[in-house]
Scaffold this motif. Sequence first.
Motif, PDB file in Angstrom:
ATOM      1  N   GLN A  78       0.731  -1.082   0.145  1.00 45.28           N
ATOM      2  CA  GLN A  78       0.063  -0.009   0.156  1.00 45.28           C
ATOM      3  C   GLN A  78       0.734   1.275   0.027  1.00 45.28           C
ATOM      4  O   GLN A  78       0.594   2.430  -0.858  1.00 45.28           O
TER       5      GLN A  78
ATOM      6  N   ASP B  61       2.578   1.803  -3.372  1.00 43.72           N
ATOM      7  CA  ASP B  61       1.515   2.200  -4.316  1.00 43.72           C
ATOM      8  C   ASP B  61       1.387   3.868  -4.287  1.00 43.72           C
ATOM      9  O   ASP B  61       1.397   4.362  -5.019  1.00 43.72           O
ATOM     10  N   LYS B  62       1.492   4.251  -2.867  1.00 44.27           N
ATOM     11  CA  LYS B  62       1.348   5.722  -2.845  1.00 44.27           C
ATOM     12  C   LYS B  62       2.547   6.465  -3.202  1.00 44.27           C
ATOM     13  O   LYS B  62       2.412   7.696  -3.466  1.00 44.27           O
ATOM     14  N   TYR B  63       3.570   5.920  -2.800  1.00 45.09           N
ATOM     15  CA  TYR B  63       4.968   6.762  -2.940  1.00 45.09           C
ATOM     16  C   TYR B  63       5.940   6.441  -4.002  1.00 45.09           C
ATOM     17  O   TYR B  63       6.869   7.021  -4.244  1.00 45.09           O
TER      18      TYR B  63
ATOM     19  N   GLU C 164      -3.389   7.647   8.775  1.00 45.49           N
ATOM     20  CA  GLU C 164      -3.607   7.095   7.657  1.00 45.49           C
ATOM     21  C   GLU C 164      -2.914   5.566   7.996  1.00 45.49           C
ATOM     22  O   GLU C 164      -3.240   4.757   7.160  1.00 45.49           O
TER      23      GLU C 164
END
Length: 70
Positions: free
Chosen positions: A12, A15-17, A55
Amino acid sequence: MPRKEVNELVIQLLDKYESRLLDPPLGMRYQDCYDMPSRQPQSEALEAYRRARAELSRMGLQFRDPAFYT
């Protein structure tokens, strides 16, 4: 945290960074995040901490301790 859950969390986060790995934001210096005489976090840094912790919690990370800054 079991390895499988850690792997899911890492995926996760990747995917974000991942798109920013080659050109990451500069961030802020310690002096910009904290009031130097009191050593207390500035409001902007405190909010960033709270957002990041929330988050990560939503992603499944369980913290052992209460939030350092409330």
